[in-house]
Design an enzyme around this catalytic site. Structure first.
Site, mmCIF file in Angstrom:
data_model
loop_
_atom_site.group_PDB
_atom_site.id
_atom_site.type_symbol
_atom_site.label_atom_id
_atom_site.label_comp_id
_atom_site.label_asym_id
_atom_site.label_seq_id
_atom_site.Cartn_x
_atom_site.Cartn_y
_atom_site.Cartn_z
ATOM 1 N N MET A 121 7.683 -11.844 10.024
ATOM 2 C CA MET A 121 7.956 -10.443 9.694
ATOM 3 C C MET A 121 7.682 -9.511 10.867
ATOM 4 O O MET A 121 8.168 -8.383 10.899
ATOM 5 C CB MET A 121 7.136 -10.014 8.471
ATOM 6 C CG MET A 121 7.603 -10.630 7.175
ATOM 7 S SD MET A 121 6.732 -9.872 5.778
ATOM 8 C CE MET A 121 7.474 -10.765 4.413
ATOM 9 N N THR A 145 3.384 3.079 5.353
ATOM 10 C CA THR A 145 3.083 1.799 5.993
ATOM 11 C C THR A 145 1.578 1.564 5.979
ATOM 12 O O THR A 145 0.824 2.342 5.396
ATOM 13 C CB THR A 145 3.670 1.766 7.422
ATOM 14 O OG1 THR A 145 3.577 0.431 7.942
ATOM 15 C CG2 THR A 145 2.960 2.734 8.359
ATOM 16 N N LYS A 147 -0.244 1.369 1.709
ATOM 17 C CA LYS A 147 0.750 1.001 0.693
ATOM 18 C C LYS A 147 0.137 0.767 -0.682
ATOM 19 O O LYS A 147 0.808 0.975 -1.707
ATOM 20 C CB LYS A 147 1.518 -0.250 1.139
ATOM 21 C CG LYS A 147 2.447 -0.023 2.315
ATOM 22 C CD LYS A 147 3.216 -1.292 2.653
ATOM 23 C CE LYS A 147 4.100 -1.100 3.869
ATOM 24 N NZ LYS A 147 4.890 -2.323 4.165
ATOM 25 N N GLY A 167 11.301 -10.166 12.326
ATOM 26 C CA GLY A 167 11.423 -9.215 11.232
ATOM 27 C C GLY A 167 12.277 -7.997 11.489
ATOM 28 O O GLY A 167 12.268 -7.055 10.689
ATOM 29 N N GLY A 199 0.334 -6.815 1.256
ATOM 30 C CA GLY A 199 1.498 -6.260 0.584
ATOM 31 C C GLY A 199 2.784 -6.889 1.064
ATOM 32 O O GLY A 199 3.717 -7.105 0.273
ATOM 33 N N ALA A 200 2.855 -7.228 2.350
ATOM 34 C CA ALA A 200 4.052 -7.879 2.889
ATOM 35 C C ALA A 200 4.228 -9.263 2.279
ATOM 36 O O ALA A 200 5.345 -9.681 1.937
ATOM 37 C CB ALA A 200 3.963 -7.975 4.415
ATOM 38 N N GLU A 233 -9.978 -11.738 -4.448
ATOM 39 C CA GLU A 233 -9.452 -11.318 -5.748
ATOM 40 C C GLU A 233 -7.978 -10.913 -5.668
ATOM 41 O O GLU A 233 -7.266 -10.941 -6.671
ATOM 42 C CB GLU A 233 -10.282 -10.164 -6.304
ATOM 43 C CG GLU A 233 -10.277 -8.918 -5.445
ATOM 44 C CD GLU A 233 -11.143 -7.807 -6.019
ATOM 45 O OE1 GLU A 233 -11.072 -6.683 -5.496
ATOM 46 O OE2 GLU A 233 -11.884 -8.067 -6.990
ATOM 47 N N LYS A 234 -7.522 -10.563 -4.458
ATOM 48 C CA LYS A 234 -6.111 -10.182 -4.304
ATOM 49 C C LYS A 234 -5.167 -11.371 -4.504
ATOM 50 O O LYS A 234 -3.966 -11.178 -4.678
ATOM 51 C CB LYS A 234 -5.883 -9.547 -2.932
ATOM 52 C CG LYS A 234 -6.497 -8.171 -2.799
ATOM 53 C CD LYS A 234 -6.213 -7.550 -1.443
ATOM 54 C CE LYS A 234 -6.849 -6.167 -1.332
ATOM 55 N NZ LYS A 234 -6.624 -5.552 0.002
#
Length: 244
Positions: free
Chosen positions: A202, A58, A62, A225, A122-123, A145-146
């Site tokens: 979530m 988690t 991740k 979530g 990531g979620a 940039e992500k």
């Protein structure tokens, strides 16, 4: 059978309870540890030769953990997040069960139409992968940039960085994939959008975030979530038990 969760600030995680319930259901005696680590490198140096069947991952690891793995499945490569690591013959095999847990939890809840996802972690990327056949918009406070990671999943994904500008658009489905509202009274969105039918968060602690409360009071269908957490744990457990 030994399992673990790797992350930070995980004392209140539901993973031990969920894995023990899954073990009981499947006739497996489960031992579950919490690896709350300020740095994952020391843990990764010994885990290959441990007696663990595998472990879940988690925040905030991740993405970072990928460089320590011998193999990563295609979904996790695109999402750039691994939350399930199987240990097999000294090799570390990574995958992502978040997107499957999310998809299963939302399939009967989501409406046709445009989707707004809050966040780009990531979620959020797991949600993008699960909903990659939809018209997706993403909100973040600034460019990063992500954002390109999401573009790798959904080439025509659109980004909005101005909160006020969001209300120039119609969103049927709104999903909070950020950490805003986790054990706090914060929220990004303070009123529904034109045409909005559902709101999904979530987050599951608290069970009703301020975001969901505002939406419910405005007649919008809401969901937290909790189902996602349960479903992704089930997928992760089954993957870690494969070939055992």
């Amino acid at each position: 059978m030994k399992f673990a969760l790797l992350g930070q600030n995980i004392k209140k995680s539901m993973s031990p309870k969920l894995f023990k319930e899954l073990g009981k259901k499947n006739g497996v005696d489960v031992e579950f540890q919490l690896w709350d680590e300020p740095d994952i490198k020391p843990r990764m140096e010994y885990v290959r030769q441990s007696e663990f069947a595998g472990f879940m991952v988690t925040a905030p690891y991740k993405f970072e953990i990928i460089k320590y793995l011998d193999e990563v499945n295609e979904a996790a490569k695109l999402i750039r997040a691994v939350n399930t690591v199987k240990i097999k013959d000294g090799r570390l095999i990574g995958s992502n069960s978040d997107y499957l847990g999310f998809k299963r939890s939302i399939d009967d809840f989501i409406y046709d139409g445009r989707v707004l996802i809050l966040g780009r972690s990531g979620a959020a990327r797991a949600a993008a992968y699960a909903l990659r056949d939809r018209e997706l918009y993403f909100y973040a406070r600034n460019k990063d940039e992500k954002d390109l990671f999401i573009k790798d999943i959904v080439a025509d994904a659109k980004f909005i960085y101005d909160l006020d500008e969001l209300y120039d658009h119609e969103f049927i489905n709104v999903i909070n994939a950020s950490s805003v509202g986790f054990n706090s009274d914060d929220t990004i969105i303070k009123k529904p959008f034109v045409g909005q039918k559902m709101a999904y968060d979530m987050i599951y602690t608290p069970p009703e975030t301020r975001f969901l409360k505002i939406m419910r009071k405005n007649g919008i269908r809401t969901k937290n979530g909790m189902d996602m957490v349960k479903f992704q744990a089930e997928v992760g457990f089954n993957r870690l038990m494969e070939d055992i």
